[in-house]
Design a protein around this motif. Structure first.
Motif, PDB file in Angstrom:
ATOM      1  N   VAL A  86       0.858  -1.182   0.000  1.00  0.00           N
ATOM      2  CA  VAL A  86       0.000   0.000   0.000  1.00  0.00           C
ATOM      3  C   VAL A  86       0.894   1.231   0.000  1.00  0.00           C
ATOM      4  O   VAL A  86       1.734   1.404   0.899  1.00  0.00           O
ATOM      5  CB  VAL A  86      -0.937   0.027   1.226  1.00  0.00           C
ATOM      6  CG1 VAL A  86      -1.810   1.279   1.201  1.00  0.00           C
ATOM      7  CG2 VAL A  86      -1.811  -1.228   1.266  1.00  0.00           C
ATOM      8  N   GLY A  87       0.729   2.082  -1.009  1.00  0.00           N
ATOM      9  CA  GLY A  87       1.542   3.287  -1.119  1.00  0.00           C
ATOM     10  C   GLY A  87       1.033   4.416  -0.243  1.00  0.00           C
ATOM     11  O   GLY A  87       0.039   4.278   0.475  1.00  0.00           O
ATOM     12  N   ALA A  88       1.728   5.535  -0.318  1.00  0.00           N
ATOM     13  CA  ALA A  88       1.386   6.692   0.497  1.00  0.00           C
ATOM     14  C   ALA A  88       0.258   7.493  -0.144  1.00  0.00           C
ATOM     15  O   ALA A  88       0.092   7.487  -1.366  1.00  0.00           O
ATOM     16  CB  ALA A  88       2.616   7.583   0.683  1.00  0.00           C
ATOM     17  N   GLY A  89      -0.516   8.183   0.686  1.00  0.00           N
ATOM     18  CA  GLY A  89      -1.581   9.037   0.182  1.00  0.00           C
ATOM     19  C   GLY A  89      -2.755   9.079   1.134  1.00  0.00           C
ATOM     20  O   GLY A  89      -2.898   8.217   2.010  1.00  0.00           O
ATOM     21  N   THR A  90      -3.593  10.078   0.973  1.00  0.00           N
ATOM     22  CA  THR A  90      -4.760  10.201   1.849  1.00  0.00           C
ATOM     23  C   THR A  90      -5.815   9.143   1.538  1.00  0.00           C
ATOM     24  O   THR A  90      -6.509   8.665   2.438  1.00  0.00           O
ATOM     25  CB  THR A  90      -5.374  11.602   1.716  1.00  0.00           C
ATOM     26  OG1 THR A  90      -5.633  11.878   0.324  1.00  0.00           O
ATOM     27  CG2 THR A  90      -4.429  12.664   2.249  1.00  0.00           C
ATOM     28  N   THR A  91      -5.951   8.750   0.269  1.00  0.00           N
ATOM     29  CA  THR A  91      -6.920   7.711  -0.083  1.00  0.00           C
ATOM     30  C   THR A  91      -6.451   6.353   0.403  1.00  0.00           C
ATOM     31  O   THR A  91      -7.249   5.548   0.903  1.00  0.00           O
ATOM     32  CB  THR A  91      -7.155   7.674  -1.598  1.00  0.00           C
ATOM     33  OG1 THR A  91      -7.389   8.996  -2.089  1.00  0.00           O
ATOM     34  CG2 THR A  91      -8.358   6.807  -1.934  1.00  0.00           C
ATOM     35  N   ASN A 110       5.363   2.112   2.639  1.00  0.00           N
ATOM     36  CA  ASN A 110       6.349   3.156   2.931  1.00  0.00           C
ATOM     37  C   ASN A 110       5.691   4.353   3.589  1.00  0.00           C
ATOM     38  O   ASN A 110       6.318   5.401   3.747  1.00  0.00           O
ATOM     39  CB  ASN A 110       7.057   3.604   1.641  1.00  0.00           C
ATOM     40  CG  ASN A 110       6.135   4.358   0.704  1.00  0.00           C
ATOM     41  OD1 ASN A 110       4.971   3.983   0.533  1.00  0.00           O
ATOM     42  ND2 ASN A 110       6.646   5.418   0.100  1.00  0.00           N
ATOM     43  N   SER A 111       4.416   4.201   3.970  1.00  0.00           N
ATOM     44  CA  SER A 111       3.652   5.313   4.530  1.00  0.00           C
ATOM     45  C   SER A 111       3.510   5.175   6.043  1.00  0.00           C
ATOM     46  O   SER A 111       2.985   4.167   6.543  1.00  0.00           O
ATOM     47  CB  SER A 111       2.257   5.361   3.888  1.00  0.00           C
ATOM     48  OG  SER A 111       1.412   6.252   4.586  1.00  0.00           O
ATOM     49  N   MET A 128       7.349  -2.252   7.266  1.00  0.00           N
ATOM     50  CA  MET A 128       7.742  -0.923   6.798  1.00  0.00           C
ATOM     51  C   MET A 128       9.009  -0.999   5.955  1.00  0.00           C
ATOM     52  O   MET A 128       9.924  -1.770   6.246  1.00  0.00           O
ATOM     53  CB  MET A 128       7.994   0.013   7.980  1.00  0.00           C
ATOM     54  CG  MET A 128       6.780   0.326   8.825  1.00  0.00           C
ATOM     55  SD  MET A 128       5.627   1.432   7.996  1.00  0.00           S
ATOM     56  CE  MET A 128       6.629   2.909   7.778  1.00  0.00           C
ATOM     57  N   THR A 129       9.045  -0.190   4.896  1.00  0.00           N
ATOM     58  CA  THR A 129      10.289  -0.063   4.135  1.00  0.00           C
ATOM     59  C   THR A 129      11.266   0.794   4.934  1.00  0.00           C
ATOM     60  O   THR A 129      10.907   1.445   5.910  1.00  0.00           O
ATOM     61  CB  THR A 129      10.040   0.613   2.780  1.00  0.00           C
ATOM     62  OG1 THR A 129       9.686   1.992   3.003  1.00  0.00           O
ATOM     63  CG2 THR A 129       8.937  -0.078   2.010  1.00  0.00           C
ATOM     64  N   GLY A 130      12.501   0.787   4.497  1.00  0.00           N
ATOM     65  CA  GLY A 130      13.451   1.756   5.026  1.00  0.00           C
ATOM     66  C   GLY A 130      13.310   3.067   4.271  1.00  0.00           C
ATOM     67  O   GLY A 130      12.310   3.295   3.589  1.00  0.00           O
ATOM     68  N   GLY A 131      14.329   3.912   4.374  1.00  0.00           N
ATOM     69  CA  GLY A 131      14.307   5.146   3.606  1.00  0.00           C
ATOM     70  C   GLY A 131      14.359   6.399   4.442  1.00  0.00           C
ATOM     71  O   GLY A 131      14.472   6.355   5.665  1.00  0.00           O
ATOM     72  N   SER A 143      16.731   5.784  -1.776  1.00  0.00           N
ATOM     73  CA  SER A 143      17.319   4.488  -2.130  1.00  0.00           C
ATOM     74  C   SER A 143      17.062   3.434  -1.065  1.00  0.00           C
ATOM     75  O   SER A 143      16.905   2.248  -1.378  1.00  0.00           O
ATOM     76  CB  SER A 143      18.823   4.648  -2.373  1.00  0.00           C
ATOM     77  OG  SER A 143      19.467   5.152  -1.203  1.00  0.00           O
ATOM     78  N   GLY A 144      17.022   3.843   0.208  1.00  0.00           N
ATOM     79  CA  GLY A 144      16.758   2.879   1.275  1.00  0.00           C
ATOM     80  C   GLY A 144      15.402   2.222   1.118  1.00  0.00           C
ATOM     81  O   GLY A 144      15.257   1.005   1.304  1.00  0.00           O
ATOM     82  N   ALA A 145      14.384   3.031   0.770  1.00  0.00           N
ATOM     83  CA  ALA A 145      13.040   2.489   0.564  1.00  0.00           C
ATOM     84  C   ALA A 145      13.005   1.566  -0.647  1.00  0.00           C
ATOM     85  O   ALA A 145      12.406   0.480  -0.605  1.00  0.00           O
ATOM     86  CB  ALA A 145      12.042   3.630   0.390  1.00  0.00           C
TER      87      ALA A 145
END
Length: 324
Positions: A86-91, A110-111, A128-131, A143-145
């Motif tokens: 699931v990516g970042a964003g309000t939705t 990553n959010s 969670m990803t890094g970054g 790059s970490g993510a």
């Protein structure tokens, strides 16, 4: 409102000032002629909004009812025991709140906002990803993510963005966010884009997901006057994107102007429509029968849906059965 929020939908403006969208649209045209704002497919933004990215507080106030309806439908696509990104964003944050009830789910994100929404879900594992933290949207980028996503494979990716067109697909205004979103897409067998009608036809700087990689779009019904959004939906359907349209409850002001029977029917109407035809494309590179046709207001033209009378309910049932 545009100065405070960066962007606002005509529907929201009409609700706040308690008038019709027709009146609001006329006033927005006048303000655009004076150079005070730019019109954008069902809404308005500050001048130069093509490259400008609103911060999270501004985005969270835009098209809230539409995002809620979209998140409700998108959550129904997720099965128990799945692994998704699931990516970042309000939705996507709204989606995450609903995913907390899906047992055995693994969510890679990553959010920080998505992770926070799932933090107390006992039956959901969050990875969670890094970054590096990007404060404007509470997302990990860099790059970490991207490196943390290498070698990952999940069933679906749920992504949002700043704009969506049939020509370029999903796009965003920030290069770092676009790069991470592309890495999320590479990890998924299917890509589901969550975008309300104000983003249809909007084109921003950095492409994240080409149209031919998008499996499904979950959106809301464009207003009848928004021909560009309806045209964009048709073009996306023609390119093989499955489109699920969420019904948005009628606002009190709109219900007061509509006949009572119309307002009541909206409350009980099934809040899901599918286009193009089920089975057209489920995974990347798939092929199937030609798309259904959209009418001028974004709905299916009579006779294009399968089953008796072109029933949308039957389309939805077929999609559900096939998914099982």
């Amino acid at each position: 409102m545009v100065r405070a929020n960066g962007a606002v939908s005509l529907r929201e403006l009409a609700r706040v000032v308690q008038t019709s969208e027709v009146t609001v649209r006329r006033d927005v045209r006048a303000l655009e002629a004076e150079g005070l704002l730019d019109r954008r497919h069902g809404g308005a933004v500050l001048p130069g909004g093509f490259t400008r990215e609103s911060g999270f507080p501004q985005k969270s106030l835009s098209a809230t009812a539409e995002k809620t309806a979209i998140a409700d439908l998108a959550a129904g696509l997720v099965d128990e025991g799945e692994a998704i990104v699931v990516g970042a964003g309000t939705t996507t944050q709204e989606l995450a709140r609903r995913l907390a009830r899906v047992p055995g789910l693994t969510v890679v994100t990553n959010s920080l906002l998505v992770a926070q929404a799932l933090a107390h879900a006992n039956r959901v594992e969050v990875v969670m990803t890094g970054g590096t933290l990007r404060g404007s949207n509470y997302a990990l980028v860099g790059s970490g993510a991207e490196q943390s996503l290498q070698g990952l494979r999940v069933s679906r990716a749920f992504l949002s963005g700043s704009g969506l067109t049939a020509e370029r697909g999903l796009s965003t205004s920030n290069m770092l966010s676009a790069s991470v979103d592309r890495a999320l897409v590479q990890a998924a067998a299917e890509v589901v884009v969550l975008a309300d009608h104000t983003k249809l036809g909007a084109d921003t700087m950095f492409q994240t997901v080409p149209t031919d990689v998008i499996t499904r779009l979950v959106t809301d019904e464009p207003p009848a006057h928004d021909e560009r959004a309806s045209t964009e939906l048709q073009a996306l359907a023609d390119q093989g994107v499955q489109i699920t349209v969420a019904g948005v409850p009628v606002s009190p002001s709109a219900a007061a102007q509509a006949p009572a029977s119309s307002a009541e029917s909206e409350k009980v109407r099934p809040q899901r429509r599918e286009m193009p035809l089920p089975g057209q494309r489920r995974t990347r590179g798939g092929a199937g029968p030609g798309p259904a046709r959209l009418g001028p207001a974004g709905g299916l033209e009579p006779g294009t849906a399968p089953g008796p009378g072109g029933s949308m309910e039957r389309v939805a049932r077929m999609a559900d059965l096939r998914r099982r």
